[in-house]
Design an enzyme around this catalytic site. Sequence first.
Site: not given
Lengths: 802, 266
Positions: A63, A129, A131, A153
């Site tokens: 990750h 991203e 999740h 971010d």
Amino acid sequence: MSNTVNEINILNADDAELMRISREGTLSLNLNEMKTIQTHFGALGRNPTDVEIETIAQTWSEHCVHKTFKSIIRYSEDGRETEQIDGLFPTYIQRATEDIDKPWCVSVFSDNAGIIEFDETFNLVFKVETHNHPSAIEPYGGAGTGIGGVIRDSLGTGLGAKPILNTDIFCFGMPDMPYSELPKGTLHPKRVFKGVVAGVRDYGNRMGIPTANGAILFDSRYTANPLVFCGNVGLIPRNRCEKSVEPGDLVVAVGGQTGRDGIHGATFSSAELDDTSESLGSVVQIGNPIMEKKIVDALLQARDRNLYRSITDCGAGGFSSAVGEMGEHIGAEVHLERVSLKYEGLAPWEIWLSEAQERMVIAVPPENLSELVAICEAEFVEATVLGTFTDTHKLQVFYEGAIVADLEMEFLHNGLPKPVKQAVWQPPKHPEMPSRDEGIGVGNSSYTDDLKRLLASPNIASKESVIRQYDHGVQGGVVINPLVGVANDGPSDACVITPVLGSRKGVIIANGINPKYSDVDPYLSAASAIDEALRNIVAVGGTIEKTALLDNFCWGNPDKPDRLGALVRAAKACYDIATAYGTPFISGKDSLYNEYRDTTTGEQRAIPSTLLISAICVIPDIRNAVTMDVKAPGNFIYVVGNTYAELGGSHYFGIHGFIGNNAPVVRPDEGKQTMERLSSAIDSGWVRSCHDCSEGGIGVAAAEMAFAGGYGMTLNLDNVPTGDATDADDYLLFSESNSRFIVEIEPEHRDAYENYMSDVPIGYLGTVTEAPEFVVKGRSGSPIIKTSIDVLKSAWQTPLHS
Amino acid sequence: MTEPKVLILRTAGTNCDAETDTAFQLAGAETALVHIQNLISGKVNLSDYQILAIPGGFSYGDDISAGILLAVEMKHKLTDALNQFVADGKLVIGICNGFQVLVRTGLLPGVSTSNNGTSEMTQHATLAMNTSAKFECRWVDLETQQSPCVFTKDIKPSVYLPVAHAEGRFTAPADVLAELEANNQVVFRYAESQYPRNPNGSDADIAGVCDPTGRIFGLMPHPERFLTKWNHPRWTRFAQTQDTTTEEGDGLAIFKNAVNYVKANL
């Protein structure tokens, strides 16, 4: 659990014991990595503490460090080894950006998000991203903290960007899946769907960030491993894009308190899920959007007063990653007892690793501390000095005066052995579906039902019920909405916003994603995703010249050579197509191990290889933007770009139970010229509406334009330009060949448009009609589709209505 | 005189402050974004301003219910300053969450019913969960009503604005509604009663109300999101030859009216 530190006995451990330590600690470290740690501490003559081994495990997790994309890969195609690849990321992604070398790329791959130029005053940051693992277990919390994380971010890029747009792409199992077929320990796709949408909605809306672009896809293979892509665009002053850390700067934590939530999130998401994963509640974080909004409010003020030198967010790995990364080149010391806790009783390693949300770490010169604290207090935000950046090149962690971790930055960041992995690619062979056409001049083939079925298939059907739950108008800058047309309900290709109110300079955000083509060839899937993202940009008035890309790979277990082979194929396409179009990657991320294992049957399922391409484009004047809804009867409809017999992985084959083998190819020479010409034609004001041809081909694209505009169309397939000998009506209608658009041209601009497009394949299809009938005549001249736009719209709107 | 001064109130969770700021600036006002802590502490004086704007957002997360915590804070910590501001004949506008706040403070609709003649702020209406039971982001047609509202003076009879809320259903006891109608305090109504044209199920299709003086105004739709033609969701459908005098969005007139009122009267 107590407030003590334990020594982890690895010095005398054999291989089995090392792996037991890794497994039982959710460290997700493999044997080679455990042995590397053993050797390192052997030389030091001591065992690591739990704080140390946990720090290493986080820092080295897939990750955090993306080791698969950096590993050496021995790649075989069709049974023979063809090459050795020294890192997919440097070879295919980073190198593409370097080769393209756009002057407007400000920062790529180095910060928390990519940065490109916007105007004289501001730059734009963009990051997407995933999740996935948390959303599988707890959809609401997982998705909410997904969007929360990617917003941080942007806030953690440069010296902090103001978040201005969210984008969300989800992949779920089939919503109508029978409960009896649900894999053990997984949630029903409908529940995941509802929870994820609610999580993103409540976080994004509360933060006051418009969510104006996205997509939702369905495939049964996403049932146990749903995908949740969350993106955020930020606006940042040009002189706030660089960061640095100096020894003596204070390590200051800003934001929420630390609890036991989200521990092991990084390592958890670096492993496969199985039917027991649902019990791992503590790995999912808990979101508080108002806390994050307060942090944004406070930190942007502090940024504008130059009160800190560097910033990053606490994401995976919590403080351990944030402080470890910021101090990588100098060193840092942190005192864990100073951390503001939600409740007592956390062990030092838990404080250090907690992924409690809404926390940022900043590097503050000591003389600025009081001013910073005053700003934070005025916004009800906690700011806590945790320690100091040093010049020791060590990461030193203390708890109540005792040192609990003493790690060399060099070992922590560069000690990870570069793995060598095997990858194989074996092209699959699927049964081919013949045309259902009865041939030119013969019979009366009708595709009206096929068109309705395509429009009603969940991937194509209207997502309005979801889109309306997102605030897409907040901040006042949205100029092309996600829903367009006469009734504000047609599917826009992309959204356009003006980040600076009063300015006409705009930003387009679009995406492309085609996991179904991966069943034929992940190369074609990746290439098509890039082409689709660019088409969506061009369709609303953007240019590929000013477009940057983001890559988000969601894959199965890369330790399995076939999965990794598919990844190699996709990465190769990224290089080839991005360089051919001249569109650089500025940021990206990967989420691997999206697999599910049934521990009783041993059955193993991977998701379809899924690459999301997000695209961002800057346009000089939003007044030239166009939408996809037809505007007026009497206008002419054209198809732009060649059609090929490319139905492999298409939705048309899909509704008939086939995959096929000829997935759409990207021909960048054709595609680039087509898109460049079309962009200029749109800029010239000749194009009243434009829609990209993607899922469901010409048939679906034209139908969507018609019912979004509230007018009929009479079209004829005779003039569809083809790049091969395709002549079957159904193939022409539903092929998903790349680099194609449908456009609407006013009669007065017809000559100018045709002349300008003379070296691009275009075909006159027919006209927009006042009568709300959608009629398509086949090559025989007789109608093969004939129905009202209301019937088509209803087919498209009904399936996901609630 | 100097430009009218607008205080745009912020707190944790306010999120439409920047575009509300832009709207008032375009209308010719001087603006300040002020955190409520600075009013409570006395660092900023409300009396220095002529217009108080409470923007949209999720103040304090809309915990308990929408706008209530900020309303309680204003009612109890800014009591005198607020009462004085209103008594001085100054203007207050609450948009979306700001409307929810004004209703929960009792400043809106500001009816006399069961008020027993006291000056204490009492809540008489509420903005409840939408009948659709979810957040709704969509554009709605509004019909401008005959009202004393200074913000909508001479405004177009029908106005097009976006809503974005989960708790926007205006509802009140029958006597309160009757008094609102008698006083012409309904400023905007949704053009039709059925969902989604009335996006939240409001009583009497009420989208915005003012107090009896017309100087305090609250509405669920967002005028600050329609300042230029290009905010309109269908601007690409307008004829390309449309003349440039229409570049102003429907929402801007509300802010201009406020500024003009201050210039003429305060």
